[in-house]
Scaffold this motif. Structure first.
Motif, PDB file in Angstrom:
ATOM      1  N   SER A  89       0.817  -1.212   0.000  1.00  3.65           N
ATOM      2  CA  SER A  89       0.000   0.000   0.000  1.00  3.65           C
ATOM      3  C   SER A  89       0.850   1.261   0.000  1.00  3.65           C
ATOM      4  O   SER A  89       0.396   2.318  -0.444  1.00  3.65           O
ATOM      5  CB  SER A  89      -0.932   0.004   1.215  1.00  3.65           C
ATOM      6  OG  SER A  89      -0.174   0.003   2.418  1.00  3.65           O
ATOM      7  N   VAL A 127      -7.420  -5.844   2.051  1.00  2.00           N
ATOM      8  CA  VAL A 127      -6.146  -5.323   2.547  1.00  2.00           C
ATOM      9  C   VAL A 127      -5.769  -6.082   3.817  1.00  2.00           C
ATOM     10  O   VAL A 127      -6.626  -6.381   4.646  1.00  2.00           O
ATOM     11  CB  VAL A 127      -6.239  -3.802   2.818  1.00  2.00           C
ATOM     12  CG1 VAL A 127      -7.359  -3.487   3.798  1.00  2.00           C
ATOM     13  CG2 VAL A 127      -4.921  -3.259   3.327  1.00  2.00           C
ATOM     14  N   THR A 128      -4.501  -6.420   3.944  1.00  6.66           N
ATOM     15  CA  THR A 128      -3.997  -7.068   5.156  1.00  6.66           C
ATOM     16  C   THR A 128      -2.497  -6.873   5.223  1.00  6.66           C
ATOM     17  O   THR A 128      -1.852  -6.523   4.222  1.00  6.66           O
ATOM     18  CB  THR A 128      -4.355  -8.568   5.186  1.00  6.66           C
ATOM     19  OG1 THR A 128      -4.147  -9.071   6.500  1.00  6.66           O
ATOM     20  CG2 THR A 128      -3.499  -9.342   4.206  1.00  6.66           C
ATOM     21  N   SER A 129      -1.938  -7.088   6.393  1.00  4.80           N
ATOM     22  CA  SER A 129      -0.501  -6.900   6.604  1.00  4.80           C
ATOM     23  C   SER A 129       0.162  -8.226   6.919  1.00  4.80           C
ATOM     24  O   SER A 129      -0.380  -9.046   7.677  1.00  4.80           O
ATOM     25  CB  SER A 129      -0.240  -5.909   7.746  1.00  4.80           C
ATOM     26  OG  SER A 129      -0.732  -4.624   7.426  1.00  4.80           O
ATOM     27  N   THR A 130       1.326  -8.431   6.335  1.00  3.25           N
ATOM     28  CA  THR A 130       2.113  -9.607   6.689  1.00  3.25           C
ATOM     29  C   THR A 130       2.699  -9.414   8.097  1.00  3.25           C
ATOM     30  O   THR A 130       2.829  -8.288   8.590  1.00  3.25           O
ATOM     31  CB  THR A 130       3.250  -9.811   5.687  1.00  3.25           C
ATOM     32  OG1 THR A 130       4.005  -8.595   5.572  1.00  3.25           O
ATOM     33  CG2 THR A 130       2.719 -10.199   4.319  1.00  3.25           C
ATOM     34  N   HIS A 179       6.100  -7.667   7.479  1.00  2.00           N
ATOM     35  CA  HIS A 179       5.633  -6.467   8.184  1.00  2.00           C
ATOM     36  C   HIS A 179       5.221  -5.375   7.195  1.00  2.00           C
ATOM     37  O   HIS A 179       5.592  -4.203   7.330  1.00  2.00           O
ATOM     38  CB  HIS A 179       6.724  -5.946   9.127  1.00  2.00           C
ATOM     39  CG  HIS A 179       6.158  -5.217  10.303  1.00  2.00           C
ATOM     40  ND1 HIS A 179       6.919  -4.425  11.128  1.00  2.00           N
ATOM     41  CD2 HIS A 179       4.887  -5.164  10.797  1.00  2.00           C
ATOM     42  CE1 HIS A 179       6.150  -3.907  12.072  1.00  2.00           C
ATOM     43  NE2 HIS A 179       4.930  -4.353  11.893  1.00  2.00           N
ATOM     44  N   THR A 180       4.426  -5.755   6.180  1.00  2.00           N
ATOM     45  CA  THR A 180       4.043  -4.841   5.106  1.00  2.00           C
ATOM     46  C   THR A 180       2.549  -4.971   4.832  1.00  2.00           C
ATOM     47  O   THR A 180       2.025  -6.083   4.762  1.00  2.00           O
ATOM     48  CB  THR A 180       4.831  -5.152   3.820  1.00  2.00           C
ATOM     49  OG1 THR A 180       6.237  -5.041   4.088  1.00  2.00           O
ATOM     50  CG2 THR A 180       4.454  -4.205   2.691  1.00  2.00           C
ATOM     51  N   GLU A 181       1.883  -3.829   4.658  1.00  2.00           N
ATOM     52  CA  GLU A 181       0.459  -3.842   4.301  1.00  2.00           C
ATOM     53  C   GLU A 181       0.318  -4.038   2.800  1.00  2.00           C
ATOM     54  O   GLU A 181       0.928  -3.321   2.009  1.00  2.00           O
ATOM     55  CB  GLU A 181      -0.206  -2.536   4.724  1.00  2.00           C
ATOM     56  CG  GLU A 181      -1.713  -2.515   4.477  1.00  2.00           C
ATOM     57  CD  GLU A 181      -2.351  -1.214   4.906  1.00  2.00           C
ATOM     58  OE1 GLU A 181      -3.094  -1.225   5.905  1.00  2.00           O
ATOM     59  OE2 GLU A 181      -2.103  -0.187   4.234  1.00  2.00           O
ATOM     60  N   TYR A 182      -0.512  -5.012   2.412  1.00  2.00           N
ATOM     61  CA  TYR A 182      -0.736  -5.325   0.992  1.00  2.00           C
ATOM     62  C   TYR A 182      -2.181  -5.035   0.606  1.00  2.00           C
ATOM     63  O   TYR A 182      -3.110  -5.313   1.367  1.00  2.00           O
ATOM     64  CB  TYR A 182      -0.431  -6.799   0.713  1.00  2.00           C
ATOM     65  CG  TYR A 182       1.034  -7.082   0.470  1.00  2.00           C
ATOM     66  CD1 TYR A 182       1.552  -7.063  -0.824  1.00  2.00           C
ATOM     67  CD2 TYR A 182       1.883  -7.357   1.528  1.00  2.00           C
ATOM     68  CE1 TYR A 182       2.901  -7.325  -1.050  1.00  2.00           C
ATOM     69  CE2 TYR A 182       3.234  -7.607   1.312  1.00  2.00           C
ATOM     70  CZ  TYR A 182       3.731  -7.595   0.012  1.00  2.00           C
ATOM     71  OH  TYR A 182       5.060  -7.837  -0.208  1.00  2.00           O
TER      72      TYR A 182
END
Length: 204
Positions: free
Chosen positions: A109, A156-159, A134-137
């Motif tokens: 994002s 949308v979700t974050s690793t 640790h990244t929002e996709y």
């Protein structure tokens, strides 16, 4: 449509009018009589429009008309599960009309090059891997047809962050050495150990 007044040549009217001539050629004796044509022309035009509309809605070509809204062409109910620091699993409900293919587009994002996976229309799930921790996709699932595409189904979700070593312990102290031990971090292949002398006055 051709309308003549008084001594108009009806043969010329028929030459400039379109088919069917019985509906498109009119000839009146005087200008005031032109108003009498309005009601008849209105009925003729409305009738022709209704006939054409009926043919279009009952013809075979209607099935391929692009319609980009609603459950007819668009997947629904995106579920993102099994999220780790490097992967996630996507699943969705297919649209009412089975698509030819799916396009799955995903990217960070906060900027990054979008990546795309193309799936056959019979598939309704996908495992994304090699992601950044640790990244929002942002994720979009799009149904693709021969002559149309459905609305994008977005999520949308974050690793997760990478796991860290835990429970650092110091043992076997001597004047010039010490031993460190810790609980292993899942997935780690190497460790970097940094050591520096404590500033003056700090606790040992």
């Amino acid at each position: 449509l051709a309308a003549g007044v008084k001594n108009a040549d009806e043969a010329e009217l028929r030459q400039v009018a379109s088919e069917p001539l019985e509906l498109t050629v009119y000839n009146v004796l005087d200008f005031p009589l032109l108003s009498s044509l309005v009601g008849r022309l209105t009925r003729v035009l409305c009738s022709r429009i209704k006939e054409r509309s009926h043919k279009e809605t009952t013809g075979s070509a209607v099935e391929d008309t692009p319609v980009n809204t609603g459950p007819q062409l668009s997947p629904t109910d995106l579920k993102i599960s099994a999220v780790t620091s490097k992967s996630m699993h996507l699943a969705w409900s297919p649209p009412l009309r089975p698509p030819k293919k799916y396009r799955v587009v995903y990217y960070p994002s906060k900027g990054g090059t979008p990546k795309e996976v193309v799936l056959e229309g019979a598939v309704s799930s996908l495992q994304l891997s090699n992601l950044t921790s640790h990244t929002e996709y942002l994720v979009s699932v799009i149904a693709v047809y021969d002559s149309a595409t459905g609305d994008a189904l977005r999520g949308v979700t974050s690793t997760l962050p990478l796991s860290s070593p835990r429970s650092l312990r110091v043992s076997e102290l001597s004047h010039n050495s010490l031993r460190l031990s810790w609980e292993a971090a899942q997935g780690a292949t190497h460790y970097l150990v940094l050591c520096s002398a404590a500033p003056d006055g700090a606790e040992d």
